[in-house]
Design a protein around this motif. Structure first.
Motif, short mmCIF file in Angstrom:
data_model
loop_
_atom_site.label_atom_id
_atom_site.label_comp_id
_atom_site.label_asym_id
_atom_site.label_seq_id
_atom_site.Cartn_x
_atom_site.Cartn_y
_atom_site.Cartn_z
N ASN A 36 0.82 -1.21 0.00
CA ASN A 36 0.00 0.00 0.00
C ASN A 36 0.85 1.26 0.00
OD1 ASN A 36 -2.35 -1.47 0.02
ND2 ASN A 36 -2.60 -1.42 2.25
N ALA A 37 1.95 1.22 0.75
CA ALA A 37 2.82 2.39 0.85
C ALA A 37 3.45 2.74 -0.48
CB ALA A 37 3.90 2.14 1.91
N THR A 38 3.65 1.73 -1.34
CA THR A 38 4.26 1.97 -2.65
C THR A 38 3.22 2.12 -3.75
OG1 THR A 38 4.50 -0.43 -2.94
CG2 THR A 38 6.38 0.76 -2.05
N GLY A 39 1.96 2.17 -3.35
CA GLY A 39 0.89 2.40 -4.31
C GLY A 39 0.38 1.17 -5.04
N ASN A 40 0.77 -0.02 -4.59
CA ASN A 40 0.33 -1.26 -5.24
C ASN A 40 -0.76 -1.95 -4.42
OD1 ASN A 40 2.22 -1.18 -7.42
ND2 ASN A 40 3.80 -1.68 -5.92
N ARG A 41 -1.88 -1.33 -4.27
CA ARG A 41 -2.94 -1.88 -3.43
C ARG A 41 -3.56 -3.12 -4.06
NH1 ARG A 41 -5.71 2.49 0.14
NH2 ARG A 41 -7.14 0.78 0.40
N LEU A 42 -4.08 -3.96 -3.20
CA LEU A 42 -4.73 -5.19 -3.63
C LEU A 42 -5.94 -4.89 -4.50
CD1 LEU A 42 -4.48 -8.29 -3.02
CD2 LEU A 42 -6.22 -7.95 -1.29
#
Length: 289
Positions: free
Chosen positions: A213-219
């Motif tokens: 999430n912190a790197t913008g790759n949310r599930l």
């Protein structure tokens, strides 16, 4: 196996190793302390506790690499999925191998001579004989004493009961997705603090792990601890609904029944018996496709 060795029914082992994920139920840690004091120490068998960290804290830490749990996923299109399982390898098998290397005198990355190895006992009973496999490294040679003795799970329970250890708890992470409804109910009804802990964690991982999430790759969907793919605080853990039964049949196959939904995976997540046959439909808990 520890008790059998301590009593002289099996040969005396040099060490017993417990791989601690950092998130076992309190009952497991209490039981381990009791085994150490009442069984291992009197027999002169050291129990070595090894760890790769706290799996719960690591999952919620955006700065830590997360080893994916086998979470239940509800995709954006409504289809059900499951993430791959890396946690057993990272938090159990890896620290055990590290400890074994140190005991042999060859810590990583030292090369271990071909004729140097340990005999490693794995507690698989006759009920799960198909899980009895060789180790994947030459410096560990697996042996399965319970199968050699012809002991089933019932034989093990009978023996533990004779030693006053009938209350031996199942070792697995407090928030393991492989829990059955009976295990979830037991936590909810008997340990309110631990129940609050797993409910909080279930909510925290809904959109993926913290680092992703912190790197913008949310599930691309939602993650859940319970098979129903409903928040744990609302999940139907008191009974099997018709919809849940139908979903279970579709997921596991017609030959399965509701026993697994109620009781969970029989062997929990001991290092060499954790259920791994479920095919992941998401590559990663934070990078779904």
């Amino acid at each position: 196996m520890l008790a059998l060795s301590a009593e002289g029914i099996l040969p005396k082992v040099d060490y017993a190793i417990f791989a601690d994920t950092g998130w076992e139920p309190n009952a497991v840690y209490s039981h381990l302390d009791r085994l150490e004091q009442e069984v291992a120490k009197p027999a002169g068998i050291p129990i070595l506790r090894v760890t790769s960290g706290n799996i719960r804290n690591d999952a919620l830490d955006p700065d830590h690499r997360f080893a994916s749990m086998p979470l239940y996923i509800l995709n954006q299109d409504g289809k059900a999925g499951m993430t791959r399982r890396q946690c057993t390898g990272e938090y159990k098998i890896k620290p055990i191998k590290k400890q074994v290397r140190e005991l042999l005198g060859y810590p990583y990355p030292a090369r271990i001579p071909r004729d140097v190895f340990v005999e490693q006992w794995v507690g698989i009973s006759t009920d799960e004989f198909h899980r009895a496999k060789d180790a994947d490294v030459k410096y560990m040679r697996n042996r399965h004493p319970l199968i050699d003795m012809g002991w089933s799970r019932k034989d093990c329970i009978r023996y533990l009961s004779s030693l006053g250890l009938a209350d031996t708890p199942k070792s697995s992470c407090l928030g393991c997705p492989f829990h059955g409804n009976a295990q979830w109910r037991n936590i909810r009804d008997n340990s309110p603090a631990e129940w609050a802990d797993v409910v909080e964690f279930d909510a925290a991982i809904r959109k993926g792990n913290a680092r992703a999430n912190a790197t913008g790759n949310r599930l691309l969907g939602e993650a859940f601890l319970h098979r129903s793919r409903i928040p744990l605080s609302e999940a139907p853990i008191d009974h099997v609904t018709a919809a849940e039964w139908a979903a279970l049949q579709q997921e596991l196959g017609a030959e399965e029944d509701a026993e697994q939904l109620e009781e969970g995976v029989t062997d929990g997540c001991s290092p060499w018996t954790c259920r791994g046959e479920i095919a992941a439909t998401q590559d990663d808990f934070g990078l779904a496709t």
